[in-house]
Design a protein around this motif. Structure first.
Motif, PDB file in Angstrom:
ATOM      1  N   TRP A   2     119.900 -13.634  37.889  1.00 14.90           N
ATOM      2  CA  TRP A   2     120.322 -14.528  37.026  1.00 14.90           C
ATOM      3  C   TRP A   2     121.599 -15.318  37.819  1.00 14.90           C
TER       4      TRP A   2
ATOM      5  N   THR B 117     116.200 -17.688  29.287  1.00 16.47           N
ATOM      6  CA  THR B 117     115.584 -16.352  29.938  1.00 16.47           C
ATOM      7  C   THR B 117     113.862 -16.611  30.206  1.00 16.47           C
TER       8      THR B 117
ATOM      9  N   TYR C 244     122.315 -18.992  32.776  1.00 12.68           N
ATOM     10  CA  TYR C 244     123.498 -19.362  31.610  1.00 12.68           C
ATOM     11  C   TYR C 244     124.087 -20.487  31.856  1.00 12.68           C
TER      12      TYR C 244
ATOM     13  N   GLU D 133     121.695 -19.692  26.974  1.00  9.60           N
ATOM     14  CA  GLU D 133     120.885 -18.578  27.782  1.00  9.60           C
ATOM     15  C   GLU D 133     119.509 -19.248  28.057  1.00  9.60           C
TER      16      GLU D 133
ATOM     17  N   ALA E 208     124.573 -18.456  36.637  1.00  7.90           N
ATOM     18  CA  ALA E 208     125.611 -18.916  35.896  1.00  7.90           C
ATOM     19  C   ALA E 208     125.974 -20.038  36.196  1.00  7.90           C
TER      20      ALA E 208
END
Length: 153
Positions: free
Chosen positions: A19, A89, A108, A87, A21
């Protein structure tokens, strides 16, 4: 999820999720690279045919050879440049025969926001005293309750 198959397969991905951010007003842009490692505990080498779903993910290669008893790495680029807030994904899929490794991945993008400082004011107009210690006591009690050390009346 096929738990029996997942426990029996010799190849796993580390980390299990990838992930990035991107904070509002960040100075580093909206692109990040992560390393995804595949570990093979089996006695034979495994060739993985890599693919991604999602509009922010790109792999450095689409095929990866993982040696027997060893590891191999691939670079995942997460590019959210020009993407809307929220988001984004996707999934990195790495099949080889009956073995399929899926790694959740994405980004994100933080919406416009600002830092805020709150100062408590007492009834007499002065600074509020004692708020932080009471809050810390409440959190300490919550932690003890969560750990099962205290009964809630």
């Amino acid at each position: 999820m096929d738990l029996v198959r997942a426990l029996a397969q010799p190849v796993v991905a580390v980390p299990g999720t990838v992930w990035a951010a991107f904070p509002w007003g960040g100075t580093d842009g909206r692109q990040a690279t992560r390393t995804l490692t595949y570990a093979n505990s089996g006695d034979s080498p495994v060739t993985l045919d890599l693919a991604v779903t999602g509009d922010v993910l790109k792999l450095s290669t689409d095929r990866l050879q993982v040696p027997a008893g060893g590891e191999a790495q691939v670079t995942l680029t997460i590019d959210a440049e020009g993407k809307s807030t929220g988001e984004h994904t996707g999934v990195v899929t790495a099949p080889s025969g009956d073995t399929v490794i899926r790694t959740l991945a994405g980004a994100y993008v933080e919406p416009e926001s600002a830092d805020m400082t709150v100062t408590g004011i007492a009834r007499n107009g002065g600074p509020a005293a004692g708020f932080a210690p009471r809050r810390q006591q409440a959190f300490a009690r919550f932690r003890r309750l969560a750990a099962g050390h205290v009964r809630d009346p």
